[in-house]
Design a protein around this motif. Structure first.
Motif, PDB file in Angstrom:
ATOM      1  N   GLY A  99      -5.597  -4.023   7.728  1.00 30.83           N
ATOM      2  CA  GLY A  99      -6.564  -3.766   8.786  1.00 30.83           C
ATOM      3  C   GLY A  99      -7.635  -4.827   8.819  1.00 30.83           C
ATOM      4  N   ARG A 100      -8.173  -5.075  10.016  1.00 37.25           N
ATOM      5  CA  ARG A 100      -9.224  -6.090  10.154  1.00 37.25           C
ATOM      6  C   ARG A 100     -10.558  -5.460   9.802  1.00 37.25           C
ATOM      7  NH1 ARG A 100      -7.629  -9.611  15.553  1.00 37.25           N
ATOM      8  NH2 ARG A 100      -5.714 -10.479  14.697  1.00 37.25           N
ATOM      9  N   ALA A 101     -10.909  -5.553   8.562  1.00 36.61           N
ATOM     10  CA  ALA A 101     -12.187  -5.018   8.081  1.00 36.61           C
ATOM     11  C   ALA A 101     -12.786  -6.022   7.109  1.00 36.61           C
ATOM     12  CB  ALA A 101     -11.980  -3.678   7.386  1.00 36.61           C
ATOM     13  N   PRO A 102     -14.095  -6.158   7.102  1.00 38.61           N
ATOM     14  CA  PRO A 102     -14.742  -7.110   6.196  1.00 38.61           C
ATOM     15  C   PRO A 102     -14.903  -6.591   4.775  1.00 38.61           C
ATOM     16  CG  PRO A 102     -16.391  -6.027   7.527  1.00 38.61           C
ATOM     17  CD  PRO A 102     -15.053  -5.526   8.026  1.00 38.61           C
ATOM     18  N   PHE A 103     -14.424  -5.384   4.543  1.00 40.42           N
ATOM     19  CA  PHE A 103     -14.590  -4.783   3.221  1.00 40.42           C
ATOM     20  C   PHE A 103     -13.338  -3.942   2.930  1.00 40.42           C
ATOM     21  CE2 PHE A 103     -15.302  -0.693   5.130  1.00 40.42           C
ATOM     22  CZ  PHE A 103     -15.899  -0.996   6.335  1.00 40.42           C
ATOM     23  N   PRO A 104     -13.084  -3.629   1.666  1.00 44.16           N
ATOM     24  CA  PRO A 104     -11.888  -2.840   1.312  1.00 44.16           C
ATOM     25  C   PRO A 104     -12.091  -1.365   1.619  1.00 44.16           C
ATOM     26  CG  PRO A 104     -13.110  -3.423  -0.658  1.00 44.16           C
ATOM     27  CD  PRO A 104     -13.788  -4.127   0.481  1.00 44.16           C
ATOM     28  N   SER A 105     -11.803  -0.984   2.824  1.00 46.01           N
ATOM     29  CA  SER A 105     -12.083   0.363   3.301  1.00 46.01           C
ATOM     30  C   SER A 105     -11.151   1.416   2.710  1.00 46.01           C
ATOM     31  CB  SER A 105     -11.968   0.387   4.822  1.00 46.01           C
ATOM     32  OG  SER A 105     -12.103   1.700   5.312  1.00 46.01           O
ATOM     33  N   ALA A 106     -11.719   2.594   2.477  1.00 45.20           N
ATOM     34  CA  ALA A 106     -10.936   3.744   2.030  1.00 45.20           C
ATOM     35  C   ALA A 106     -10.545   4.649   3.193  1.00 45.20           C
ATOM     36  CB  ALA A 106     -11.724   4.554   1.001  1.00 45.20           C
ATOM     37  N   VAL A 107     -10.959   4.278   4.387  1.00 47.18           N
ATOM     38  CA  VAL A 107     -10.735   5.109   5.567  1.00 47.18           C
ATOM     39  C   VAL A 107      -9.400   4.765   6.206  1.00 47.18           C
ATOM     40  CG1 VAL A 107     -11.590   5.757   7.831  1.00 47.18           C
ATOM     41  CG2 VAL A 107     -13.203   5.300   5.964  1.00 47.18           C
ATOM     42  N   LEU A 108      -8.557   5.743   6.351  1.00 46.58           N
ATOM     43  CA  LEU A 108      -7.199   5.538   6.843  1.00 46.58           C
ATOM     44  C   LEU A 108      -7.177   4.882   8.221  1.00 46.58           C
ATOM     45  CD1 LEU A 108      -4.295   8.022   6.403  1.00 46.58           C
ATOM     46  CD2 LEU A 108      -4.740   7.091   8.669  1.00 46.58           C
ATOM     47  N   THR A 109      -8.081   5.269   9.098  1.00 48.53           N
ATOM     48  CA  THR A 109      -8.069   4.766  10.467  1.00 48.53           C
ATOM     49  C   THR A 109      -8.533   3.310  10.574  1.00 48.53           C
ATOM     50  OG1 THR A 109     -10.241   5.778  10.791  1.00 48.53           O
ATOM     51  CG2 THR A 109      -8.323   7.025  11.558  1.00 48.53           C
ATOM     52  N   THR A 110      -9.009   2.737   9.498  1.00 52.90           N
ATOM     53  CA  THR A 110      -9.360   1.309   9.470  1.00 52.90           C
ATOM     54  C   THR A 110      -8.115   0.438   9.624  1.00 52.90           C
ATOM     55  OG1 THR A 110     -11.240   1.699   8.004  1.00 52.90           O
ATOM     56  CG2 THR A 110     -10.357  -0.544   8.059  1.00 52.90           C
ATOM     57  N   TYR A 111      -7.000   0.981   9.169  1.00 53.35           N
ATOM     58  CA  TYR A 111      -5.785   0.191   9.035  1.00 53.35           C
ATOM     59  C   TYR A 111      -4.867   0.323  10.240  1.00 53.35           C
ATOM     60  CZ  TYR A 111      -7.592  -0.340   4.392  1.00 53.35           C
ATOM     61  OH  TYR A 111      -8.419  -0.659   3.334  1.00 53.35           O
ATOM     62  N   THR A 112      -4.462  -0.830  10.759  1.00 53.72           N
ATOM     63  CA  THR A 112      -3.656  -0.891  11.972  1.00 53.72           C
ATOM     64  C   THR A 112      -2.166  -0.942  11.685  1.00 53.72           C
ATOM     65  OG1 THR A 112      -5.460  -2.106  13.031  1.00 53.72           O
ATOM     66  CG2 THR A 112      -3.292  -2.202  14.101  1.00 53.72           C
ATOM     67  N   TYR A 113      -1.816  -1.664  10.649  1.00 53.20           N
ATOM     68  CA  TYR A 113      -0.406  -1.905  10.353  1.00 53.20           C
ATOM     69  C   TYR A 113      -0.026  -1.200   9.053  1.00 53.20           C
ATOM     70  CZ  TYR A 113      -1.282  -5.517  13.791  1.00 53.20           C
ATOM     71  OH  TYR A 113      -1.652  -6.175  14.923  1.00 53.20           O
ATOM     72  N   TRP A 114       1.172  -0.630   9.050  1.00 54.85           N
ATOM     73  CA  TRP A 114       1.638   0.153   7.915  1.00 54.85           C
ATOM     74  C   TRP A 114       3.066  -0.239   7.541  1.00 54.85           C
ATOM     75  CZ3 TRP A 114      -1.334   3.847   5.406  1.00 54.85           C
ATOM     76  CH2 TRP A 114      -2.570   4.123   5.999  1.00 54.85           C
ATOM     77  N   GLY A 115       3.343  -0.184   6.252  1.00 54.90           N
ATOM     78  CA  GLY A 115       4.701  -0.365   5.777  1.00 54.90           C
ATOM     79  C   GLY A 115       5.489   0.919   5.920  1.00 54.90           C
ATOM     80  N   GLN A 116       6.749   0.849   5.514  1.00 49.74           N
ATOM     81  CA  GLN A 116       7.652   1.973   5.701  1.00 49.74           C
ATOM     82  C   GLN A 116       7.527   3.033   4.614  1.00 49.74           C
ATOM     83  OE1 GLN A 116       8.471  -0.827   4.303  1.00 49.74           O
ATOM     84  NE2 GLN A 116       9.787  -0.360   2.549  1.00 49.74           N
ATOM     85  N   GLY A 117       6.842   2.702   3.545  1.00 54.69           N
ATOM     86  CA  GLY A 117       6.666   3.633   2.436  1.00 54.69           C
ATOM     87  C   GLY A 117       7.684   3.401   1.350  1.00 54.69           C
ATOM     88  N   ASN A 118       7.270   3.706   0.129  1.00 53.94           N
ATOM     89  CA  ASN A 118       8.105   3.467  -1.045  1.00 53.94           C
ATOM     90  C   ASN A 118       7.910   4.636  -2.012  1.00 53.94           C
ATOM     91  OD1 ASN A 118       9.793   2.157  -2.798  1.00 53.94           O
ATOM     92  ND2 ASN A 118       8.634   0.259  -2.839  1.00 53.94           N
ATOM     93  N   GLN A 119       9.011   5.272  -2.399  1.00 58.95           N
ATOM     94  CA  GLN A 119       8.920   6.457  -3.241  1.00 58.95           C
ATOM     95  C   GLN A 119       8.618   6.099  -4.688  1.00 58.95           C
ATOM     96  OE1 GLN A 119       9.313   9.881  -2.373  1.00 58.95           O
ATOM     97  NE2 GLN A 119       8.556  10.179  -4.472  1.00 58.95           N
ATOM     98  N   VAL A 120       7.639   6.774  -5.255  1.00 64.65           N
ATOM     99  CA  VAL A 120       7.327   6.692  -6.678  1.00 64.65           C
ATOM    100  C   VAL A 120       7.451   8.100  -7.250  1.00 64.65           C
ATOM    101  CG1 VAL A 120       5.528   6.272  -8.394  1.00 64.65           C
ATOM    102  CG2 VAL A 120       5.827   4.685  -6.474  1.00 64.65           C
ATOM    103  N   THR A 121       8.289   8.256  -8.260  1.00 67.60           N
ATOM    104  CA  THR A 121       8.490   9.553  -8.892  1.00 67.60           C
ATOM    105  C   THR A 121       8.200   9.432 -10.377  1.00 67.60           C
ATOM    106  OG1 THR A 121      10.199  10.132  -7.270  1.00 67.60           O
ATOM    107  CG2 THR A 121      10.095  11.446  -9.290  1.00 67.60           C
ATOM    108  N   VAL A 122       7.298  10.277 -10.854  1.00 66.37           N
ATOM    109  CA  VAL A 122       6.930  10.264 -12.268  1.00 66.37           C
ATOM    110  C   VAL A 122       7.397  11.578 -12.888  1.00 66.37           C
ATOM    111  CG1 VAL A 122       5.071   9.987 -13.936  1.00 66.37           C
ATOM    112  CG2 VAL A 122       4.909   8.878 -11.693  1.00 66.37           C
ATOM    113  N   SER A 123       8.284  11.468 -13.860  1.00 70.88           N
ATOM    114  CA  SER A 123       8.822  12.671 -14.513  1.00 70.88           C
ATOM    115  C   SER A 123       7.991  13.035 -15.744  1.00 70.88           C
ATOM    116  CB  SER A 123      10.278  12.447 -14.914  1.00 70.88           C
ATOM    117  OG  SER A 123      10.367  11.408 -15.870  1.00 70.88           O
ATOM    118  N   SER A 124       7.918  14.312 -16.035  1.00 69.30           N
ATOM    119  CA  SER A 124       7.120  14.766 -17.180  1.00 69.30           C
ATOM    120  C   SER A 124       7.950  14.827 -18.453  1.00 69.30           C
ATOM    121  CB  SER A 124       6.540  16.147 -16.883  1.00 69.30           C
ATOM    122  OG  SER A 124       7.572  17.055 -16.579  1.00 69.30           O
TER     123      SER A 124
END
Length: 124
Positions: A99-124
């Motif tokens: 996203g075009r922001a001058p700071f590392p924003s935590a707000v989801l709507t700041t970001y325009t472009y998104w990847g497809q997602g990647n699964q992370v699974t942590v087993s106990s």
């Protein structure tokens, strides 16, 4: 337009480590802040970490501080998320965002472009 492709997810035991990568292509010449978000089943997408264009400023969710580290290599148009001391509650689909922001924003709507997602699974 910016295209984002994540890689590096998978299955790991609790206490283990993974490194996610996000490669950007397209109009990468602009100054984009980059972020990582995650979404677990039945939950909303939440902020994990973000980094400014220069890499000089970072921002982390409280629940990953001290365990995760975000970095970027602008020469390679790639951002990374090093995840250590993983817990079962870290299990989610992890998304890279730009996203075009001058700071590392935590707000989801700041970001325009998104990847497809990647699964992370942590087993106990």
């Amino acid at each position: 337009q910016v295209q984002l492709v994540e890689s590096g997810g998978g299955l790991v035991q609790a206490g283990g480590s993974l490194r996610l990568s996000c490669a950007a292509s397209g109009r990468t010449g602009s100054s984009y802040a980059m972020g990582w978000f995650r979404q677990a089943p039945g939950k909303e997408r939440e902020f994990v970490a973000a980094i400014s264009w220069s890499g000089g400023s970072t921002n982390y969710a409280e629940f990953v501080k001290g365990r995760f580290a975000i970095s970027r290599d602008n020469a390679k148009n790639t951002v990374y998320l090093q995840m250590n001391s993983l817990k079962p509650e870290d299990t989610a689909v992890y998304y890279c965002a730009a996203g075009r922001a001058p700071f590392p924003s935590a707000v989801l709507t700041t970001y325009t472009y998104w990847g497809q997602g990647n699964q992370v699974t942590v087993s106990s």
